[in-house]
Design a protein around this motif. Structure first.
Motif, PDB file in Angstrom:
ATOM      1  N   ARG A 126      41.222  58.275  40.493  1.00 38.30           N
ATOM      2  CA  ARG A 126      42.625  57.879  40.648  1.00 38.30           C
ATOM      3  C   ARG A 126      42.724  56.479  41.229  1.00 38.30           C
ATOM      4  NH1 ARG A 126      44.793  59.899  37.122  1.00 38.30           N
ATOM      5  NH2 ARG A 126      46.785  59.317  37.994  1.00 38.30           N
ATOM      6  N   LEU A 127      41.847  56.160  42.184  1.00 38.29           N
ATOM      7  CA  LEU A 127      41.856  54.829  42.790  1.00 38.29           C
ATOM      8  C   LEU A 127      41.522  53.774  41.737  1.00 38.29           C
ATOM      9  CD1 LEU A 127      42.019  52.887  45.168  1.00 38.29           C
ATOM     10  CD2 LEU A 127      39.658  53.497  45.761  1.00 38.29           C
ATOM     11  N   TYR A 157      43.613  44.378  38.523  1.00 37.46           N
ATOM     12  CA  TYR A 157      42.209  44.054  38.775  1.00 37.46           C
ATOM     13  C   TYR A 157      41.386  44.330  37.522  1.00 37.46           C
ATOM     14  CZ  TYR A 157      43.330  43.793  43.751  1.00 37.46           C
ATOM     15  OH  TYR A 157      43.866  43.445  44.960  1.00 37.46           O
ATOM     16  N   HIS A 158      40.388  43.485  37.271  1.00 38.53           N
ATOM     17  CA  HIS A 158      39.544  43.653  36.096  1.00 38.53           C
ATOM     18  C   HIS A 158      38.640  44.870  36.268  1.00 38.53           C
ATOM     19  CE1 HIS A 158      40.060  39.047  35.590  1.00 38.53           C
ATOM     20  NE2 HIS A 158      41.021  39.712  34.979  1.00 38.53           N
ATOM     21  N   THR A 159      38.326  45.493  35.147  1.00 37.39           N
ATOM     22  CA  THR A 159      37.491  46.700  35.181  1.00 37.39           C
ATOM     23  C   THR A 159      36.152  46.429  35.847  1.00 37.39           C
ATOM     24  OG1 THR A 159      38.534  47.582  33.201  1.00 37.39           O
ATOM     25  CG2 THR A 159      36.367  48.447  33.751  1.00 37.39           C
ATOM     26  N   GLN A 160      35.533  45.273  35.555  1.00 39.47           N
ATOM     27  CA  GLN A 160      34.238  44.951  36.157  1.00 39.47           C
ATOM     28  C   GLN A 160      34.352  44.853  37.670  1.00 39.47           C
ATOM     29  OE1 GLN A 160      33.053  41.392  33.872  1.00 39.47           O
ATOM     30  NE2 GLN A 160      31.164  42.472  33.387  1.00 39.47           N
ATOM     31  N   GLU A 161      35.425  44.232  38.159  1.00 41.83           N
ATOM     32  CA  GLU A 161      35.625  44.098  39.604  1.00 41.83           C
ATOM     33  C   GLU A 161      35.784  45.473  40.252  1.00 41.83           C
ATOM     34  OE1 GLU A 161      38.129  39.898  39.113  1.00 41.83           O
ATOM     35  OE2 GLU A 161      39.146  41.777  39.585  1.00 41.83           O
ATOM     36  N   LEU A 204      33.842  50.073  43.511  1.00 38.49           N
ATOM     37  CA  LEU A 204      33.858  51.536  43.653  1.00 38.49           C
ATOM     38  C   LEU A 204      32.498  52.163  43.368  1.00 38.49           C
ATOM     39  CD1 LEU A 204      37.341  52.592  42.251  1.00 38.49           C
ATOM     40  CD2 LEU A 204      36.667  51.809  44.517  1.00 38.49           C
ATOM     41  N   ALA A 205      31.571  51.403  42.778  1.00 36.03           N
ATOM     42  CA  ALA A 205      30.220  51.938  42.576  1.00 36.03           C
ATOM     43  C   ALA A 205      29.574  52.302  43.909  1.00 36.03           C
ATOM     44  CB  ALA A 205      29.357  50.918  41.838  1.00 36.03           C
ATOM     45  N   ALA A 265      20.969  43.549  50.901  1.00 35.17           N
ATOM     46  CA  ALA A 265      21.781  42.488  51.491  1.00 35.17           C
ATOM     47  C   ALA A 265      22.903  42.062  50.563  1.00 35.17           C
ATOM     48  CB  ALA A 265      20.897  41.290  51.831  1.00 35.17           C
ATOM     49  N   MET A 266      22.611  41.998  49.272  1.00 35.19           N
ATOM     50  CA  MET A 266      23.589  41.471  48.327  1.00 35.19           C
ATOM     51  C   MET A 266      24.643  42.480  47.907  1.00 35.19           C
ATOM     52  SD  MET A 266      21.441  38.955  45.816  1.00 35.19           S
ATOM     53  CE  MET A 266      22.984  38.373  45.135  1.00 35.19           C
ATOM     54  N   ASN A 267      24.395  43.747  48.141  1.00 35.47           N
ATOM     55  CA  ASN A 267      25.302  44.781  47.620  1.00 35.47           C
ATOM     56  C   ASN A 267      26.061  45.533  48.703  1.00 35.47           C
ATOM     57  OD1 ASN A 267      24.822  44.812  44.582  1.00 35.47           O
ATOM     58  ND2 ASN A 267      22.752  44.859  45.382  1.00 35.47           N
ATOM     59  N   ARG A 268      26.315  44.870  49.810  1.00 31.90           N
ATOM     60  CA  ARG A 268      27.100  45.513  50.863  1.00 31.90           C
ATOM     61  C   ARG A 268      28.591  45.518  50.517  1.00 31.90           C
ATOM     62  NH1 ARG A 268      25.788  43.895  56.861  1.00 31.90           N
ATOM     63  NH2 ARG A 268      26.723  45.950  57.176  1.00 31.90           N
ATOM     64  N   VAL A 269      29.063  44.454  49.876  1.00 38.33           N
ATOM     65  CA  VAL A 269      30.480  44.362  49.504  1.00 38.33           C
ATOM     66  C   VAL A 269      30.740  45.107  48.201  1.00 38.33           C
ATOM     67  CG1 VAL A 269      32.353  42.791  48.858  1.00 38.33           C
ATOM     68  CG2 VAL A 269      30.771  42.178  50.699  1.00 38.33           C
ATOM     69  N   ALA A 270      29.828  44.955  47.239  1.00 37.22           N
ATOM     70  CA  ALA A 270      30.003  45.573  45.919  1.00 37.22           C
ATOM     71  C   ALA A 270      28.660  45.578  45.207  1.00 37.22           C
ATOM     72  CB  ALA A 270      31.029  44.802  45.100  1.00 37.22           C
ATOM     73  N   ASP A 271      28.580  46.388  44.166  1.00 36.14           N
ATOM     74  CA  ASP A 271      27.390  46.401  43.318  1.00 36.14           C
ATOM     75  C   ASP A 271      27.516  45.236  42.344  1.00 36.14           C
ATOM     76  OD1 ASP A 271      25.352  46.814  41.555  1.00 36.14           O
ATOM     77  OD2 ASP A 271      25.864  48.886  41.067  1.00 36.14           O
ATOM     78  N   LEU A 272      26.897  44.115  42.700  1.00 34.99           N
ATOM     79  CA  LEU A 272      27.073  42.888  41.921  1.00 34.99           C
ATOM     80  C   LEU A 272      26.484  42.997  40.527  1.00 34.99           C
ATOM     81  CD1 LEU A 272      26.421  40.157  44.643  1.00 34.99           C
ATOM     82  CD2 LEU A 272      28.576  41.228  43.955  1.00 34.99           C
ATOM     83  N   SER A 273      25.576  43.946  40.321  1.00 34.08           N
ATOM     84  CA  SER A 273      25.007  44.095  38.979  1.00 34.08           C
ATOM     85  C   SER A 273      26.082  44.482  37.964  1.00 34.08           C
ATOM     86  CB  SER A 273      23.887  45.146  38.986  1.00 34.08           C
ATOM     87  OG  SER A 273      24.409  46.443  39.203  1.00 34.08           O
ATOM     88  N   ARG A 274      27.200  45.081  38.446  1.00 33.08           N
ATOM     89  CA  ARG A 274      28.283  45.473  37.535  1.00 33.08           C
ATOM     90  C   ARG A 274      29.029  44.261  36.972  1.00 33.08           C
ATOM     91  NH1 ARG A 274      29.376  51.099  37.657  1.00 33.08           N
ATOM     92  NH2 ARG A 274      27.625  52.060  38.756  1.00 33.08           N
ATOM     93  N   LEU A 275      28.791  43.091  37.552  1.00 33.35           N
ATOM     94  CA  LEU A 275      29.442  41.875  37.063  1.00 33.35           C
ATOM     95  C   LEU A 275      28.644  41.207  35.958  1.00 33.35           C
ATOM     96  CD1 LEU A 275      30.545  40.234  40.449  1.00 33.35           C
ATOM     97  CD2 LEU A 275      31.879  41.735  38.965  1.00 33.35           C
ATOM     98  N   ALA A 276      27.410  41.683  35.718  1.00 28.78           N
ATOM     99  CA  ALA A 276      26.564  41.075  34.697  1.00 28.78           C
ATOM    100  C   ALA A 276      27.136  41.353  33.315  1.00 28.78           C
ATOM    101  CB  ALA A 276      25.141  41.604  34.796  1.00 28.78           C
ATOM    102  N   VAL A 277      27.141  40.344  32.477  1.00 30.92           N
ATOM    103  CA  VAL A 277      27.692  40.493  31.120  1.00 30.92           C
ATOM    104  C   VAL A 277      26.727  41.306  30.267  1.00 30.92           C
ATOM    105  CG1 VAL A 277      28.443  39.271  29.067  1.00 30.92           C
ATOM    106  CG2 VAL A 277      28.884  38.311  31.319  1.00 30.92           C
TER     107      VAL A 277
END
Length: 720
Positions: free
Chosen positions: A562-563, A572-576, A581-582, A708-720
């Protein structure tokens, strides 16, 4: 030679269901044009006007042909080897097929050969005659009637006494005009003509003979005393309501209610707004009661003063406009008076008993056959509210945001007492006379009765607000006591229903679980509540004992779904959204800041490379055994891994400090400095070295980087 003219089709029927009228009118006109377009009788962008009044559905379509143009048709016949003999002559099979199509052997030399990928196939190309308007409109009309979103079908007999038809209401007339010519179509046992009925009492002529398709709306207004267009009629009602309010003066305004306005628009053919009034003594009753009875039962528009308080005047929308309106006004005033008297009686009677004295009655009200009575539910809500209140008020005390004039533990104890009282009494107005008559007033009346009982404002407000948000865009509870009880009430419903397997499916959600979940999300996020979603769900489960199975996993999935949907609707973009939320963030209040940080990070030139590297690291770690985020500097052999480690030692502590301070944007920007050493690492270092110690150390380095890099978000989800 084909001719073009505008088309008008009208079905004249008995009074249509008002709440469905606009949808019926739009659907009738929309399907009619869609079918005309499909048959080549109208252009796809042909201007369309839909008409819908209490006794008619109509459509006006511009530039409709009386004959659709012929069109080329290519029909697949059979493989060449089947249709033609070795001598090139047609086989009996081909001749038989051509005869069936109305052709003969003379067309054989003209047959086209097309290779379909497997074999060469014969195709017969011809011109198909376009349909006439009479044929095409008949099909379009049949489709438009068949596809109407009718809430409930009525079966009735035609005048012959034998034939029965099904429709939303009995139909009595059909108009179909192409320009000024009648199109010979039929529907519901009726044959099309050019005449219809106007207003029952005020039409200048009866019947109204329509001259041509374009004069329909004007003739209906002038001769039939009917405003045929729904939107036009609605706008006229709004204009008259505002004019009548201005005439009353004193800054009064009619109540704003789009649903009421739509319903009244569907009830009148030619609106006439009149001013009425009732005795001022009724204003002693809560205005919500009076407003509801006037709107729901009588379809009146109450007048509010500049401060939003109800006045003793109201507006009616009459369907007739007599020279002397006093009889109409007097009749409506007489009708509303007993309704208001009933409301006053209920209010006076209800106040004779306190809310606390009504609590035992809740034990006699069934809530759900698997979850017991409202009385049992109240006890569960109290337990859940206590747990939430303890979490929230302790966290707010640390923020120095505790409500009330007292400090520390005394203030917390007082607020928890208010929470418990509100949770205990929140449902008691369900057994009052007023809410029994007007269920829409639940919570609202409880607040009035709480004030009458001398309870604190925090308790009264919480009783009213614990249902909030009731719908999308509704306001949230005003105070923290109300927030706690609202969270507890919604979590009790969600945990209970998920716990017995009563989940929403497709469009069905009888217990409004989606709305409850979004309500919890909105309260946590918009009020910036320092509460852990997982802890909230866990704290609600014990209140049910052995009535339910543990629903935590499924319910948390539901919350995050739901969120995610809500965030995407907010732009907000789906990738963001997926990236944030990952991580299944536990404090939803932080999610907007995390999303903004991710959006800002994605704009950095370093972002694509770091996202791709992050995805690569994720895949490497998935394939490795359990990896410990530990690095032995002495085992860093290659210059690139030494440089990466040194960069991490420099930037990661800084980024972590920024993260802990809540500055997620700056934290990710700091980590962007790792791009160059990360790129160099993957260019120059063999991660899966043959030597075990080196391989494990490099895995540990990557695990440290990944953490260290994934405390805010799973940055791998931003990869094209």
């Amino acid at each position: 030679m084909t001719a073009t003219a505008n088309l008008l089709v009208e079905l004249f029927v008995e009074e249509l269901p008002p709440k469905a009228l606009q949808k019926l009118g739009d659907a009738f006109a929309g399907v009619l044009r869609e079918q005309l377009v499909a048959q080549g009788l109208a252009a796809a962008d042909a201007p369309l006007t839909a008409y819908a009044s209490p006794r008619r559905l109509a459509a006006h379509v511009v530039d409709v042909l009386d004959q659709a143009p012929d069109k080329a048709v290519s029909q697949k016949l059979m493989p060449v080897t089947v249709g033609l003999g070795a001598d090139g002559q047609p086989t009996p099979a081909l001749l038989k097929k051509l005869t069936a199509l109305g052709a003969d052997a003379s067309v054989v030399p003209k047959l086209k050969r097309v290779h379909d990928g497997k074999a060469e196939v014969l195709h017969y190309e011809s011109q198909a005659r376009g349909v006439s308007l009479a044929q095409g409109l008949q099909k379009a009309l049949d489709e438009a009637i068949a596809k109407l979103p009718i809430p409930k079908v009525m079966r009735y007999q035609l005048q012959d006494g034998w034939t029965s038809v099904n429709f939303v209401r009995p139909a009595h007339g059909l108009v179909a005009l192409h320009g000024s010519s009648v199109v010979p179509v039929t529907a519901l046992g009726l044959s099309a003509g050019n005449s219809t009925q106007g207003h029952r009492f005020e039409a200048a002529v009866q019947p109204v003979v329509i001259r041509d398709a374009d004069s329909y709306a004007a003739q209906m207004r002038e001769e039939g005393a009917v405003i045929a267009g729904f939107a036009e009629r609605r706008a006229e009602i709004v204009r008259q309501l505002q004019a009548a309010a201005a005439q009353v003066g004193g800054g009064v305004r009619p109540i704003e209610d789009a649903a009421l306005l739509d319903e009244v628009t569907a009830l009148v053919e030619r609106p006439n707004v009149l001013v009425c009034q009732f005795e001022q003594e009724f204003l002693a009753v809560p205005q919500e009661c009076l407003i509801l009875t006037m709107k729901a039962n009588q379809k009146y528009f109450p007048l509010l003063d500049a401060e939003g308080r109800l006045t003793h005047r109201f507006l009616i929308v009459s369907n007739i406009a007599p020279e002397d309106a006093s009889a109409v006004i007097g009749g409506n005033e007489r009708v509303v008076r007993p309704r208001l008297a009933d409301a006053k009686f209920f209010f006076d009677q209800d106040r004779k008993k306190t809310l606390a004295s009504r609590v035992p009655q809740l034990a006699k009200v069934v809530y759900h056959n698997q979850l017991g009575t409202q009385g049992e539910r109240v006890e569960r809500v109290r337990a859940i509210a206590k747990a939430i209140g303890q979490q929230l008020f302790a966290a707010l005390a640390e923020r120095h945001q505790i409500e009330g004039t007292q400090d520390g533990e005394i203030a917390q104890d007082w607020l928890l007492t208010c929470v418990d009282n509100a949770a205990l009494l929140a449902k008691t107005d369900l057994v009052t006379d007023m809410v029994g008559e007007f269920p829409e007033l639940q919570g609202i009346m409880g607040a009035y009765y709480a004030v009458n009982d001398g309870l604190p404002n925090e308790v009264a407000h919480a009783i009213e607000d614990h249902y909030k948000p009731r719908f999308a865009g509704d306001s949230l509870p005003r105070e923290n006591v109300g927030l706690v009880v609202a969270l507890a009430d919604k979590l009790e419903t969600l945990v209970g229903m998920f716990g017995i397997g009563n989940l929403p499916t497709g469009d069905r959600d009888p217990f409004a679980l989606r709305r409850h979940a979004l309500g919890v999300i909105r309260m946590l996020v918009e009020r910036d509540l320092p509460l852990d979603l997982h802890a909230l769900v866990a704290s609600a489960i014990p209140a049910f004992g052995d009535l339910i199975k543990d629903p935590a996993a499924a319910l948390l999935d539901f919350f995050y779904e739901r969120l995610a949907g809500s965030l995407r609707e907010q732009g907000y973009h789906t990738q963001e959204v997926d990236a944030v939320l990952a991580l299944r963030p536990r404090q939803l209040a932080l999610v907007p800041r995390q999303l903004e940080a991710v959006r800002a990070f994605a704009q950095l030139p370093e972002a694509p490379a770091l996202a791709a590297a992050n995805k690569r690291i994720t895949n490497i770690l998935k394939k490795a055994d359990a990896v410990d985020a530990h690095v032995n500097p002495e085992l860093l052999r290659e210059q690139a891994e030494q440089d990466l480690y040194a960069a991490m030692q420099r930037f990661v502590p800084e980024a972590n400090a920024q993260f802990d301070a809540g500055d997620y944007r700056l934290s990710l920007q700091t980590l962007a400095a790792l791009r160059a050493p990360v790129d160099a690492f993957f260019d120059d270092v063999m991660v899966n070295a043959e030597e075990l110690a080196l391989r494990l150390n490099r895995h540990g380095l990557l695990k440290s980087l990944h953490d260290a890099m994934n405390r805010v978000a799973d940055l791998s989800r931003l990869a094209v």
